[in-house]
Design an enzyme around this catalytic site. Structure first.
Site, mmCIF file in Angstrom:
data_model
loop_
_atom_site.group_PDB
_atom_site.id
_atom_site.type_symbol
_atom_site.label_atom_id
_atom_site.label_comp_id
_atom_site.label_asym_id
_atom_site.label_seq_id
_atom_site.Cartn_x
_atom_site.Cartn_y
_atom_site.Cartn_z
ATOM 1 N N VAL A 22 1.143 1.738 1.536
ATOM 2 C CA VAL A 22 1.629 1.452 2.882
ATOM 3 C C VAL A 22 3.154 1.523 2.871
ATOM 4 C CG1 VAL A 22 1.739 -0.278 4.716
ATOM 5 C CG2 VAL A 22 -0.323 -0.077 3.323
ATOM 6 N N CYS A 23 3.714 2.246 3.826
ATOM 7 C CA CYS A 23 5.162 2.248 4.021
ATOM 8 C C CYS A 23 5.400 2.016 5.515
ATOM 9 C CB CYS A 23 5.796 3.548 3.515
ATOM 10 S SG CYS A 23 5.285 5.030 4.386
ATOM 11 N N THR A 24 6.578 2.302 5.982
ATOM 12 C CA THR A 24 6.886 2.034 7.384
ATOM 13 C C THR A 24 6.114 2.955 8.322
ATOM 14 O OG1 THR A 24 9.078 1.292 6.719
ATOM 15 C CG2 THR A 24 8.764 1.761 9.045
ATOM 16 N N MET A 51 2.884 0.718 8.478
ATOM 17 C CA MET A 51 2.829 -0.613 9.094
ATOM 18 C C MET A 51 2.893 -0.531 10.609
ATOM 19 S SD MET A 51 2.171 -3.106 7.141
ATOM 20 C CE MET A 51 2.629 -4.545 8.100
#
Length: 143
Positions: A100-102, A129
């Protein structure tokens, strides 16, 4: 048919651009179809965590991670991950790992690195996210 040939002859640059776009779309489709890395949505992430004991790995900076993360996620800096330093994740090598990243962009590159390092089931949260929060799903805060 003659009209197409005439159009191509009169608009060579436009025709080349059109052909290049078609080739890029087809190549992108093949890459996504046959890639070992799968993009998943927030609901699929929840199912993988609940049914297959998947590990969520958040590669955002610590400050962002501490301001709101998926419950049970562990933080791994993108810099370490890009250098194939997956310390602490070895025990999950044969289990599903969800990066998971931005926005989901950084995670895709790191997912490929993990797969090359022998991690068998690597997934990327499509939209990162932002997608998780847009779906109205909960986050936890703190250290």
């Amino acid at each position: 048919m003659e009209q197409y040939i005439e159009f191509i002859g009169n608009n060579a640059i436009l025709s080349i651009i059109w052909l290049a776009l078609v080739v890029m779309i087809v190549a992108s489709w093949f890459k996504s179809k046959f890639s070992a890395i799968r993009q998943i949505n927030p609901q699929q992430l929840t199912l993988l965590v609940n049914r297959e004991d998947a590990q969520v790995v958040d590669i955002r900076p610590v400050k962002e991670f501490n301001s709101g993360r998926i419950a049970g996620a562990v933080q791994l800096s993108a810099e370490k991950a890009k250098q194939s330093d997956f310390a602490g994740l070895e025990k999950h090598k044969n289990k599903p790992i969800i990066l998971v990243c931005t926005t989901g962009m950084t995670a895709s590159g790191i997912a490929n690195t993990m797969h090359k390092a022998g991690y068998e089931q690597v997934y990327v949260l499509n939209g990162g996210m932002g997608a998780w929060q847009s779906a109205g799903l909960p986050t936890t805060n703190g250290k």
